[in-house]
Design a protein around this motif. Sequence first.
Motif, PDB file in Angstrom:
ATOM      1  N   ASP A 125       0.852  -1.186   0.000  1.00 18.51           N
ATOM      2  CA  ASP A 125       0.000   0.000   0.000  1.00 18.51           C
ATOM      3  C   ASP A 125       0.895   1.245   0.000  1.00 18.51           C
ATOM      4  OD1 ASP A 125      -1.771   2.028   0.368  1.00 18.51           O
ATOM      5  OD2 ASP A 125      -2.696   1.244   2.186  1.00 18.51           O
ATOM      6  N   PRO A 126       1.055   1.921  -1.148  1.00 17.58           N
ATOM      7  CA  PRO A 126       1.983   3.064  -1.197  1.00 17.58           C
ATOM      8  C   PRO A 126       1.533   4.247  -0.352  1.00 17.58           C
ATOM      9  CG  PRO A 126       0.737   2.877  -3.247  1.00 17.58           C
ATOM     10  CD  PRO A 126       0.429   1.648  -2.444  1.00 17.58           C
ATOM     11  N   LYS A 127       0.237   4.347  -0.035  1.00 21.68           N
ATOM     12  CA  LYS A 127      -0.244   5.476   0.768  1.00 21.68           C
ATOM     13  C   LYS A 127       0.237   5.389   2.213  1.00 21.68           C
ATOM     14  CE  LYS A 127      -4.423   6.358  -1.945  1.00 21.68           C
ATOM     15  NZ  LYS A 127      -5.910   6.457  -1.902  1.00 21.68           N
ATOM     16  N   THR A 128       0.246   4.187   2.764  1.00 24.21           N
ATOM     17  CA  THR A 128       0.641   4.014   4.165  1.00 24.21           C
ATOM     18  C   THR A 128       2.034   3.420   4.327  1.00 24.21           C
ATOM     19  OG1 THR A 128      -0.297   1.783   4.311  1.00 24.21           O
ATOM     20  CG2 THR A 128      -1.773   3.624   4.761  1.00 24.21           C
ATOM     21  N   GLY A 129       2.570   2.835   3.252  1.00 23.22           N
ATOM     22  CA  GLY A 129       3.846   2.138   3.367  1.00 23.22           C
ATOM     23  C   GLY A 129       3.713   0.770   4.004  1.00 23.22           C
ATOM     24  N   GLY A 130       2.484   0.290   4.130  1.00 22.63           N
ATOM     25  CA  GLY A 130       2.249  -1.010   4.755  1.00 22.63           C
ATOM     26  C   GLY A 130       1.985  -2.100   3.739  1.00 22.63           C
ATOM     27  N   ILE A 131       1.678  -3.291   4.235  1.00 23.05           N
ATOM     28  CA  ILE A 131       1.356  -4.407   3.365  1.00 23.05           C
ATOM     29  C   ILE A 131      -0.040  -4.921   3.703  1.00 23.05           C
ATOM     30  CG2 ILE A 131       3.772  -5.081   3.035  1.00 23.05           C
ATOM     31  CD1 ILE A 131       3.299  -7.362   4.979  1.00 23.05           C
ATOM     32  N   VAL A 132      -0.715  -5.425   2.680  1.00 18.15           N
ATOM     33  CA  VAL A 132      -2.077  -5.924   2.823  1.00 18.15           C
ATOM     34  C   VAL A 132      -2.095  -7.397   2.427  1.00 18.15           C
ATOM     35  CG1 VAL A 132      -4.479  -5.643   2.113  1.00 18.15           C
ATOM     36  CG2 VAL A 132      -2.979  -3.638   2.258  1.00 18.15           C
ATOM     37  N   ILE A 133      -2.648  -8.237   3.284  1.00 18.62           N
ATOM     38  CA  ILE A 133      -2.791  -9.665   3.000  1.00 18.62           C
ATOM     39  C   ILE A 133      -4.199  -9.898   2.465  1.00 18.62           C
ATOM     40  CG2 ILE A 133      -2.718 -11.995   3.962  1.00 18.62           C
ATOM     41  CD1 ILE A 133      -0.935 -10.881   6.202  1.00 18.62           C
ATOM     42  N   THR A 134      -4.299 -10.506   1.262  1.00 21.01           N
ATOM     43  CA  THR A 134      -5.604 -10.731   0.654  1.00 21.01           C
ATOM     44  C   THR A 134      -5.693 -12.150   0.110  1.00 21.01           C
ATOM     45  OG1 THR A 134      -4.826  -9.915  -1.493  1.00 21.01           O
ATOM     46  CG2 THR A 134      -5.836  -8.310  -0.017  1.00 21.01           C
TER      47      THR A 134
END
Length: 216
Positions: A125-134
């Motif tokens: 997620d470039p907006k938060t710098g985090g990662i999303v598990i889907t």
Amino acid sequence: KASLAFKRMPYGFTFFSEAKIASSGDRPWRAEISASYRRERKSFAVSARISDLVPADIADDIFALSKLTQVNLPLSGHVEMEVSEDAKILNGSAEFTAAAGELGLPGFIAEPIAVNEGLLRIDFDPKTGGIVITDSTLLIGGTPAQIAGRFTPIRQPDGRLDALKIELNARNLSLDPNSIVKDQIAIDRVDFTGVASVREARFDVEDAVIMAGDAG
């Protein structure tokens, strides 16, 4: 230990690397990385294949990931990302298969959970710098559990990492350390949110819901 091949190209340059990276586990994990720099985009297109990466072996500095939930699953798969000239990740995704292993939990919560295999999909997620598990699945005692979640970094004003916000959601989860069908505890739903400090041994639980049928 790494090898590196570098070549100039009309659009910029490209390089390829094969590496073995030491960790706190019994064996190193391996990576094959190719990257191309394109002058007109001022960014790198990076592609990597990763083998035998055990998250628990590289999470020693984060209390919540090393003491509260140890992911002892060997992961292998590929990563695709675009990185800017100043080393910011612009976009990225990864897909890993998990070999047999276990999810380690503190003894006052449960014994380690045996995992037969799994598939893990991750987006950056470039907006938060985090990662999303889907759309991820772990096979536990013959039951496929659906896993989703998000890891969001919390930074200080100077950009240094201060904590990780962890959000996890699981459906159709079976809790059984020994993978014996008759001993399984069927959990319909787990929703969890907490903040893990990276500067002290502290983990704050914001919300936790566990549902089995009508019981919660």
